[in-house]
Design a protein around this motif. Structure first.
Motif, PDB file in Angstrom:
ATOM      1  N   THR A   1     -32.559  11.148  20.046  1.00 49.43           N
ATOM      2  CA  THR A   1     -32.119   9.644  20.206  1.00 49.43           C
ATOM      3  C   THR A   1     -33.488   8.979  20.454  1.00 49.43           C
ATOM      4  N   GLU A   2     -33.586   7.718  19.815  1.00 51.03           N
ATOM      5  CA  GLU A   2     -34.620   6.771  20.112  1.00 51.03           C
ATOM      6  C   GLU A   2     -35.040   6.416  21.265  1.00 51.03           C
TER       7      GLU A   2
ATOM      8  N   ASN B   1     -38.888   9.738  19.082  1.00 46.69           N
ATOM      9  CA  ASN B   1     -37.550  10.025  19.236  1.00 46.69           C
ATOM     10  C   ASN B   1     -37.553  11.209  20.410  1.00 46.69           C
ATOM     11  N   CYS B   2     -36.391  11.448  21.063  1.00 46.69           N
ATOM     12  CA  CYS B   2     -36.069  12.308  22.358  1.00 46.69           C
ATOM     13  C   CYS B   2     -36.291  13.778  21.707  1.00 46.69           C
TER      14      CYS B   2
ATOM     15  N   CYS C   1     -35.181   8.332  27.672  1.00 48.41           N
ATOM     16  CA  CYS C   1     -34.153   8.673  26.836  1.00 48.41           C
ATOM     17  C   CYS C   1     -33.032   8.164  27.787  1.00 48.41           C
ATOM     18  N   HIS C   2     -32.145   7.265  27.309  1.00 50.92           N
ATOM     19  CA  HIS C   2     -30.905   6.606  28.065  1.00 50.92           C
ATOM     20  C   HIS C   2     -29.911   7.619  27.907  1.00 50.92           C
ATOM     21  N   ASP C   3     -29.820   8.493  26.816  1.00 48.50           N
ATOM     22  CA  ASP C   3     -28.936   9.251  26.654  1.00 48.50           C
ATOM     23  C   ASP C   3     -28.856  10.550  27.386  1.00 48.50           C
ATOM     24  N   CYS C   4     -29.793  11.353  27.509  1.00 50.50           N
ATOM     25  CA  CYS C   4     -29.938  12.536  28.243  1.00 50.50           C
ATOM     26  C   CYS C   4     -30.889  12.520  29.401  1.00 50.50           C
ATOM     27  N   LYS C   5     -31.341  11.250  29.662  1.00 48.79           N
ATOM     28  CA  LYS C   5     -32.066  10.887  30.949  1.00 48.79           C
ATOM     29  C   LYS C   5     -33.379  11.721  31.119  1.00 48.79           C
TER      30      LYS C   5
ATOM     31  N   CYS D   1     -32.678  15.475  22.488  1.00 51.09           N
ATOM     32  CA  CYS D   1     -31.106  14.906  21.880  1.00 51.09           C
ATOM     33  C   CYS D   1     -31.528  14.293  20.386  1.00 51.09           C
TER      34      CYS D   1
ATOM     35  N   GLU E   1     -36.971   4.797  24.527  1.00 52.89           N
ATOM     36  CA  GLU E   1     -37.251   3.294  24.943  1.00 52.89           C
ATOM     37  C   GLU E   1     -38.935   3.242  25.600  1.00 52.89           C
TER      38      GLU E   1
END
Length: 77
Positions: free
Chosen positions: A8-9, A2-3, A67-71, A6, A11
């Motif tokens: 988020t999972e 996890n990030c 993390c694609h959400d918070c880059k 944030c 990649e």
């Protein structure tokens, strides 16, 4: 994983450089195609981190997570 920012999972993939072609993140176990253009890398799900002629090393793989959400990008070294 996890990030840490944030939650988020993230990649899993790897950072790769190839003979002054640049620095890229490729997801999973994917490799780059024959033609190393931004369009081909992004079509394969990769992220261009730095353009050509900046890194002049031989082929190098480094495990990484993105993390694609918070880059955010985490490297394992």
């Amino acid at each position: 994983m996890n990030c840490p920012v944030c939650g988020t999972e993230m990649e899993k993939g790897h950072i790769i450089t190839k003979n002054s072609i640049g620095l890229f993140f490729m997801p999973g176990e994917k490799d780059l195609r024959t033609f190393y253009t931004r369009r081909n890398i992004e079509a394969d799900g990769g992220i261009v981190l730095d353009g050509p002629m900046t890194f002049r090393y031989n082929r190098t793989w480094l495990p990484a997570w993105v993390c694609h959400d918070c880059k955010k990008l985490l490297l394992e070294y």
